[in-house]
Structures are given as structure tokens and as C-alpha cells.
Design a protein around this motif. Structure first.
Motif, PDB file in Angstrom:
ATOM      1  N   VAL A   1      -4.233  -1.322  -8.892  1.00 15.66           N
ATOM      2  CA  VAL A   1      -2.744  -1.386  -8.659  1.00 15.66           C
ATOM      3  C   VAL A   1      -2.178  -2.719  -9.310  1.00 15.66           C
ATOM      4  CG1 VAL A   1      -0.717  -1.245  -7.085  1.00 15.66           C
ATOM      5  CG2 VAL A   1      -2.655   0.385  -6.771  1.00 15.66           C
ATOM      6  N   ASP A   2      -1.195  -2.899  -9.844  1.00 13.36           N
ATOM      7  CA  ASP A   2      -0.508  -4.176 -10.191  1.00 13.36           C
ATOM      8  C   ASP A   2       0.593  -4.739  -9.205  1.00 13.36           C
ATOM      9  OD1 ASP A   2      -1.653  -4.273 -13.102  1.00 13.36           O
ATOM     10  OD2 ASP A   2      -0.454  -2.499 -13.357  1.00 13.36           O
ATOM     11  N   ALA A   3       1.111  -3.894  -8.740  1.00 13.12           N
ATOM     12  CA  ALA A   3       2.224  -4.232  -7.597  1.00 13.12           C
ATOM     13  C   ALA A   3       2.586  -3.048  -6.636  1.00 13.12           C
ATOM     14  CB  ALA A   3       3.649  -4.691  -8.338  1.00 13.12           C
TER      15      ALA A   3
ATOM     16  N   PRO B   1      -7.881  -0.353   6.735  1.00 15.92           N
ATOM     17  CA  PRO B   1      -8.931   0.559   6.277  1.00 15.92           C
ATOM     18  C   PRO B   1      -8.518   0.977   5.189  1.00 15.92           C
ATOM     19  CG  PRO B   1      -7.793   0.970   8.375  1.00 15.92           C
ATOM     20  CD  PRO B   1      -7.356  -0.339   8.272  1.00 15.92           C
ATOM     21  N   MET B   2      -7.339   1.251   4.779  1.00 14.41           N
ATOM     22  CA  MET B   2      -7.068   2.057   3.639  1.00 14.41           C
ATOM     23  C   MET B   2      -7.473   1.312   2.400  1.00 14.41           C
ATOM     24  SD  MET B   2      -3.672   4.704   3.783  1.00 14.41           S
ATOM     25  CE  MET B   2      -4.365   5.861   2.499  1.00 14.41           C
ATOM     26  N   ILE B   3      -7.134  -0.073   2.515  1.00 15.26           N
ATOM     27  CA  ILE B   3      -7.338  -1.060   1.432  1.00 15.26           C
ATOM     28  C   ILE B   3      -8.785  -1.221   1.080  1.00 15.26           C
ATOM     29  CG2 ILE B   3      -7.348  -3.425   0.488  1.00 15.26           C
ATOM     30  CD1 ILE B   3      -4.582  -3.527   2.166  1.00 15.26           C
ATOM     31  N   GLU B   4      -9.609  -1.350   2.335  1.00 14.99           N
ATOM     32  CA  GLU B   4     -10.949  -1.437   2.137  1.00 14.99           C
ATOM     33  C   GLU B   4     -11.613  -0.076   1.782  1.00 14.99           C
ATOM     34  OE1 GLU B   4     -11.811  -1.934   6.252  1.00 14.99           O
ATOM     35  OE2 GLU B   4     -11.420  -4.235   6.334  1.00 14.99           O
TER      36      GLU B   4
ATOM     37  N   TYR C   1      -7.630 -13.761  22.709  1.00 18.13           N
ATOM     38  CA  TYR C   1      -6.190 -14.046  21.779  1.00 18.13           C
ATOM     39  C   TYR C   1      -6.759 -12.718  20.477  1.00 18.13           C
ATOM     40  CZ  TYR C   1      -2.602 -16.033  18.933  1.00 18.13           C
ATOM     41  OH  TYR C   1      -1.447 -16.341  18.479  1.00 18.13           O
ATOM     42  N   GLN C   2      -5.849 -12.073  20.106  1.00 17.28           N
ATOM     43  CA  GLN C   2      -6.005 -11.127  19.079  1.00 17.28           C
ATOM     44  C   GLN C   2      -5.027 -11.227  17.836  1.00 17.28           C
ATOM     45  OE1 GLN C   2      -8.317  -8.620  18.766  1.00 17.28           O
ATOM     46  NE2 GLN C   2      -9.468  -9.358  20.632  1.00 17.28           N
ATOM     47  N   ARG C   3      -5.343 -11.308  16.807  1.00 19.28           N
ATOM     48  CA  ARG C   3      -4.632 -11.497  15.522  1.00 19.28           C
ATOM     49  C   ARG C   3      -4.489  -9.878  14.917  1.00 19.28           C
ATOM     50  NH1 ARG C   3      -3.857 -16.558  13.964  1.00 19.28           N
ATOM     51  NH2 ARG C   3      -5.435 -18.179  14.372  1.00 19.28           N
ATOM     52  N   HIS C   4      -3.352  -9.492  14.917  1.00 20.77           N
ATOM     53  CA  HIS C   4      -2.963  -8.036  14.591  1.00 20.77           C
ATOM     54  C   HIS C   4      -2.539  -7.874  13.304  1.00 20.77           C
ATOM     55  CE1 HIS C   4      -3.652  -6.816  18.783  1.00 20.77           C
ATOM     56  NE2 HIS C   4      -2.657  -7.803  19.204  1.00 20.77           N
ATOM     57  N   TYR C   5      -1.267  -8.274  12.918  1.00 26.77           N
ATOM     58  CA  TYR C   5      -0.739  -8.219  11.372  1.00 26.77           C
ATOM     59  C   TYR C   5      -0.388  -9.382  11.041  1.00 26.77           C
ATOM     60  CZ  TYR C   5      -0.391  -3.330  12.644  1.00 26.77           C
ATOM     61  OH  TYR C   5      -0.748  -1.900  12.865  1.00 26.77           O
ATOM     62  N   PRO C   6      -0.659  -9.966   9.909  1.00 29.35           N
ATOM     63  CA  PRO C   6      -0.216 -11.184   9.415  1.00 29.35           C
ATOM     64  C   PRO C   6       1.503 -11.042   9.004  1.00 29.35           C
ATOM     65  CG  PRO C   6      -1.575 -10.116   7.391  1.00 29.35           C
ATOM     66  CD  PRO C   6      -1.696  -9.363   8.963  1.00 29.35           C
ATOM     67  N   ALA C   7       2.135 -11.995   8.563  1.00 35.83           N
ATOM     68  CA  ALA C   7       3.745 -11.859   8.129  1.00 35.83           C
ATOM     69  C   ALA C   7       3.597 -11.047   6.925  1.00 35.83           C
ATOM     70  CB  ALA C   7       4.158 -13.285   8.067  1.00 35.83           C
ATOM     71  N   VAL C   8       4.932 -10.082   6.880  1.00 32.90           N
ATOM     72  CA  VAL C   8       5.215  -9.818   5.543  1.00 32.90           C
ATOM     73  C   VAL C   8       5.838 -10.651   4.695  1.00 32.90           C
ATOM     74  CG1 VAL C   8       6.761  -7.762   4.576  1.00 32.90           C
ATOM     75  CG2 VAL C   8       5.354  -7.536   6.871  1.00 32.90           C
TER      76      VAL C   8
ATOM     77  N   GLU D   1      -0.815  -9.159   1.036  1.00 29.85           N
ATOM     78  CA  GLU D   1      -1.861 -10.087   0.588  1.00 29.85           C
ATOM     79  C   GLU D   1      -2.623  -9.829  -0.360  1.00 29.85           C
ATOM     80  OE1 GLU D   1      -2.680 -12.391   5.021  1.00 29.85           O
ATOM     81  OE2 GLU D   1      -3.692 -10.601   4.688  1.00 29.85           O
ATOM     82  N   ALA D   2      -2.979  -8.607  -0.506  1.00 29.67           N
ATOM     83  CA  ALA D   2      -3.923  -8.022  -1.594  1.00 29.67           C
ATOM     84  C   ALA D   2      -3.264  -8.014  -2.813  1.00 29.67           C
ATOM     85  CB  ALA D   2      -4.437  -6.668  -1.336  1.00 29.67           C
ATOM     86  N   ILE D   3      -1.853  -7.831  -3.130  1.00 31.36           N
ATOM     87  CA  ILE D   3      -1.532  -7.681  -4.435  1.00 31.36           C
ATOM     88  C   ILE D   3       0.091  -8.113  -4.365  1.00 31.36           C
ATOM     89  CG2 ILE D   3      -2.933  -6.104  -5.542  1.00 31.36           C
ATOM     90  CD1 ILE D   3      -0.871  -3.801  -4.755  1.00 31.36           C
TER      91      ILE D   3
END
Length: 406
Positions: free
Chosen positions: A169-171, A157-160, A305-312, A353-355
Motif C-alpha cells: 500500500v502506498d497511502a 494486529p491487522m498490520i502485523e 502505565y499503559q500506552r494504547h494508541y499514538p497520536a493520529v 505510522e506505517a505509511i
């Protein structure tokens, strides 16, 4: 995950610049104030108030109320340049603290048992230092104070809400104080650091009846037992032995009496993996197994079945930057642990995933001070010497990143 001794290491803090060493008591004070007032996800109102109060006091531009309780501070260097984000999570856990310390939690049943109070204190102190040394870096630093990492997740939600925009943001970098590593170490690696986290809940519908007349029933407990066993074949026989994955049934409920065959059984569990390709395989095989077992016994099922967080998953270039900076700060016999991994999950993954970016572990355990209890334990605590190390690493990352050529 590389096994490392938690024996205390001879830690040399001489590489931490004098101004940050002098800031250490303030960092500790901030951490302890946060520790006394822990708050659950999206309820971090006191935490946000303290952060905002300090940023305002220091004259640092910031926005509040992002994704309910999140805050973003923006600090400009003397000259324009790249934009680096630093992320820190703020929330606590529903755990009753058992530490007998003057700064123990004052909120019954809630505790900072994972180091987020330290992450916030490090990020806040980094903001202060950078605001006082704008001449030492170019570009812009955005410090993201994120709610609800422990659940249901505040990163997305912060990204959204646009925290990675205006300026773009570059990184991004972030750290986790880590009691699985001794004080004076940093765990950083390219690629997968933490696992994807998913969960499943399944209700088995059979046909109840008398325990002495089983032929008239469809035993939901028997069906559930076969499912629990069969699910273990997913990792054992469908996932390459060179990959890491976990399928765990952590909860099962059924039955009301010794002589009654239960008509329903409920089970739930968690799924973890590093390789994103397994994100399709595992849930597919999980449902195939549940469906097949139920059909063979004459039962039916409902699966959620719920997907929560992808891999870091760390970016190679930023991970190398973190490693090079950490080597300049941490000087111990063990030093940098390049293959440190865990099947634990983190919603920092959405930022990565975003940057491009890197999430890393900062060792914080010290058994000599009885500061080596694991994360999420009611006696979790860490060696606060790590706080100044964290600030030094972040400051050097800002200075080095902003000086990089595109």
C-alpha cells in the motif's frame, strides 16, 4: 479545536454523482442493518458475515478472518498503478441504546454509538461502486474493515497480519462521521488530528488504623489526594502553553468506614497529547510525582502505565489531497474546517505510522432532526445524508490518487 455552530447548513448534494445518489437508499439500508446487530471488539462475527456476503455477491476479491474478524477487499482498476487503502472500523460500544427508531439495536447493552456502522456502510458501498467502475481508475484499492477500534485495538494486529502488503500500500485514508460538526462540513488538517491515548493505574499502600488516632497510621486517602492535585502541575508547569495535553484522574477508590483510616487507595486516569515528544515527559513526571508524594508521607505505591494508541498524525501531501477532493464535494457556507482537532484517540494512528495517509472528519450532526447527540451517548445518531457524501469523497480520492505521479 475550532468551535463551530451545529446549526443545520443548506446542503447541496448536486456535486454527488448521479450513480452515488441512486445508491443512497442502499447505503442507508446497509447502515441500518449493521446498526441493528452491533458487536463488541473482536466479536464482529455477524458484521463480518454481512460484509463478506455482500462482497461475494458483488464479485469482489476479499480475505476474511484477519485479526480474528477483520476483512480486506481488493479492487483492481483497468490498468496497473498505485495502491490506496481505505480503512473502516466495525465495532460497537457496551451502551444500551435509547433511540426509538425502527432500526434500533437488537443486542441488549450493545450499540453503535460512534458511527462505525456508517463507516462500514460507506466503505462497503465504495467497494461496490469501484467494482462497477474499474475503467475510471488505475491501480488498486484495498478496503480494510477493521475490528476493535474502541478497544483493545484492531489496527496493529491487522498490520502485523500483512494487510498493507501484497500488494504494498502506498497511502491510506479513512473518515470518521463527526457529530461535533454539522452536516455539510469536512474537518481535515495536516499534522496531528487526534491525540495519543494512554492510561495509568496506581495503588497507594499506607498503614490503616483508627480514624481518631491518625498518628499511628499512614493515610492512603490523604496521599492519594495530594497525588491527584500534584498531577495537575504536569500540564500546567511541565508542558509548554503552546502545546495541548491532558492528565485526568477519572477514578479513585478507598476506605470502608467513617472512623477507619484506609491502608490502601486506588486511582486511575488517562493521558492525552498530540506531540510525540511528550510521550516520554508525561509518564516520567507522573511517576516522579507519585514517588515523591508517597515518600514524603511514608507510603509506597505500585504504578501500571499503559500506552494504547499514538497520536493520529496526517501526512501533509495526503491531507492536501483530501482537502482538495472535499472542496469538490462539500458546498456549504462553512465547508472545510482546517483546524478541527480533538483530544479523543483512534488506532488509525498505527496505519499512519506505517505509511503516509490522512484521517478526516465528515460532519454528520443535524439538530433539526434531533441528530446532534455526542459520540458514545445512548441517543447518538447521525444524519444519513452524510453516507453518500462519504462514498463520493472516497471514490474521488481513489480516482485522483491513482492519477498522481510519484
Amino acid at each position: 479545536m475550532v468551535s463551530t455552530s451545529l446549526s443545520p447548513l443548506p446542503v447541496d448534494i448536486s456535486r454527488i454523482r448521479r450513480e452515488i445518489q441512486e445508491l443512497q437508499p442502499t447505503i442507508v439500508e446497509l447502515r441500518r442493518r449493521l446498526h441493528q446487530k452491533p458487536e463488541l471488539g473482536f466479536r464482529e462475527h455477524l458484521t463480518s458475515e454481512l460484509i463478506s456476503q455482500k462482497l461475494q455477491e458483488w464479485g469482489i476479491e476479499h480475505q476474511t478472518g484477519i485479526a480474528q474478524t477483520g476483512i480486506v477487499a481488493t479492487i483492481h482498476g483497468d490498468k496497473p498503478g498505485k495502491v490506496l487503502a481505505i480503512r473502516a472500523d466495525m465495532d460497537a460500544l457496551p451502551i444500551q441504546e435509547q433511540n426509538d427508531v425502527p432500526y434500533r439495536s437488537q443486542h441488549d447493552g450493545v450499540m453503535h454509538a460512534c458511527g462505525h456502522d456508517g463507516h462500514t456502510a460507506i466503505a462497503l458501498s465504495t467497494a461496490f461502486y469501484l467494482s462497477q467502475h474499474r475503467q475510471d481508475f488505475t491501480g488498486t484499492v484495498k478496503i480494510i474493515f477493521q475490528p476493535a477500534e474502541e478497544g483493545p485495538g484492531g489496527a496493529k494486529p491487522m498490520i502485523e497480519a500483512g494487510v498493507l502488503q501484497n500488494p504494498q500500500v502506498d497511502a491510506i485514508v479513512g473518515l470518521h462521521l463527526w457529530n461535533n460538526l454539522p452536516l455539510g462540513t469536512v474537518g481535515v488538517r495536516n499534522g496531528a488530528l487526534m491525540a495519543a491515548t494512554e492510561s495509568f493505574r496506581c495503588t497507594i499502600q499506607g498503614k490503616g488504623g483508627h480514624g481518631a488516632i491518625p498518628q499511628q497510621t499512614v493515610d492512603s486517602i490523604l496521599v492519594a489526594a495530594h497525588i491527584v492535585t500534584a498531577l495537575q502541575t504536569i500540564v500546567a508547569r511541565n508542558v509548554s502553553p503552546l502545546e495541548s495535553a491532558v492528565v485526568t484522574v477519572g477514578e479513585i477508590h478507598a476506605g470502608t468506614a467513617v472512623n477507619v483510616i484506609a491502608d490502601t487507595a486506588y486511582l486511575s486516569g488517562t493521558v492525552r497529547y498530540f506531540n510525540p515528544a511528550l510521550g516520554e515527559l508525561i509518564p516520567q513526571r507522573l511517576e516522579q510525582i507519585i514517588a515523591g508524594v508517597c515518600q514524603s508521607h511514608g507510603a509506597t505505591y505500585k504504578l501500571d502505565y499503559q500506552r494504547h494508541y499514538p497520536a493520529v498524525i496526517n501526512d501533509a501531501k495526503i491531507a492536501e489531497l483530501v482537502r482538495s477532493v472535499a472542496e469538490g464535494v462539500i458546498e456549504t457556507p462553512l465547508g472545510i474546517v482546517p483546524e478541527c482537532q480533538t483530544m479523543g484517540g483512534e488506532d488509525m494512528s498505527f496505519f499512519l505510522e506505517a505509511i503516509p495517509g490522512c484521517y478526516f472528519f465528515l460532519g454528520s450532526a443535524n439538530p433539526d432532526k434531533d441528530l446532534a447527540y455526542p459520540h458514545h451517548h445512548p441517543r447518538f445518531n447521525f444524519d444519513e445524508t452524510a453516507l453518500g457524501m462519504g462514498v463520493e469523497i472516497f471514490v474521488r480520492l481513489v480516482e485522483k490518487f491513482c492519477a498522481l505521479k510519484s
